[in-house]
Design an enzyme around this catalytic site. Sequence first.
Site, PDB file in Angstrom:
ATOM      1  N   ILE A  31       0.741  -1.000   0.286  1.00  0.00           N
ATOM      2  CA  ILE A  31       0.510  -0.377   0.257  1.00  0.00           C
ATOM      3  C   ILE A  31       1.085   1.024   0.021  1.00  0.00           C
ATOM      4  CG2 ILE A  31      -1.768   0.881   1.386  1.00  0.00           C
ATOM      5  CD1 ILE A  31      -2.502  -1.395   3.042  1.00  0.00           C
ATOM      6  N   GLU A  58       4.131  -7.790   2.864  1.00  0.00           N
ATOM      7  CA  GLU A  58       4.543  -8.876   4.166  1.00  0.00           C
ATOM      8  C   GLU A  58       3.643  -8.665   6.039  1.00  0.00           C
ATOM      9  OE1 GLU A  58       6.809  -7.508   1.481  1.00  0.00           O
ATOM     10  OE2 GLU A  58       7.808  -8.713   1.176  1.00  0.00           O
TER      11      GLU A  58
END
Length: 142
Positions: free
Chosen positions: A46, A58
């Site tokens: 993001i 992750e």
Amino acid sequence: MQKDLAEKMIDAAIEMLRFSYSPYSGFKVGAALLAENGKIYTGCNIENAAYTPTNCAERTAFFKAVSEGEHDFKAICIVGGKDGVLTEYAPPCGVCRQVMMEFCDPEKFLIILAVSKEKYDIFTLKELLPLGFGPGNLKMPK
Ligand code: THU
């Protein structure tokens, strides 16, 4: 790690590429994090116009899981590529390795780097973060 479970995680990570919010780099990353209880938490990267608030796929997966009370993990699968085209492995950045170190046993936690269900490799966290600093280092000496 069983082959069918690894393939299920690869599918879940690839599926996340479509949610990647990456208008600045165009580099899409997807992750699928397997908890000890068998539940899979997914994540995508993001990005942010101010750049530094960008969150890796992750860490999105870890933070989703931890924020739901999950602290025990077996493995994570990571896929990524420019415009979502998977041609080579997308290894976790140093910050993500450090987040893994907080919650996972480096000798047991598995990191699956994949291009497809046919091409992937499995590493331990210790292989990707040797001599990592973790919660054990903050324990009081006896
Ligand atoms: N990225 C991840 O999602 N995971 C990593 O471990 C490395 C980098 C993302 C961050 C950024 O959105 C893009 O890939 C390019 O760095």
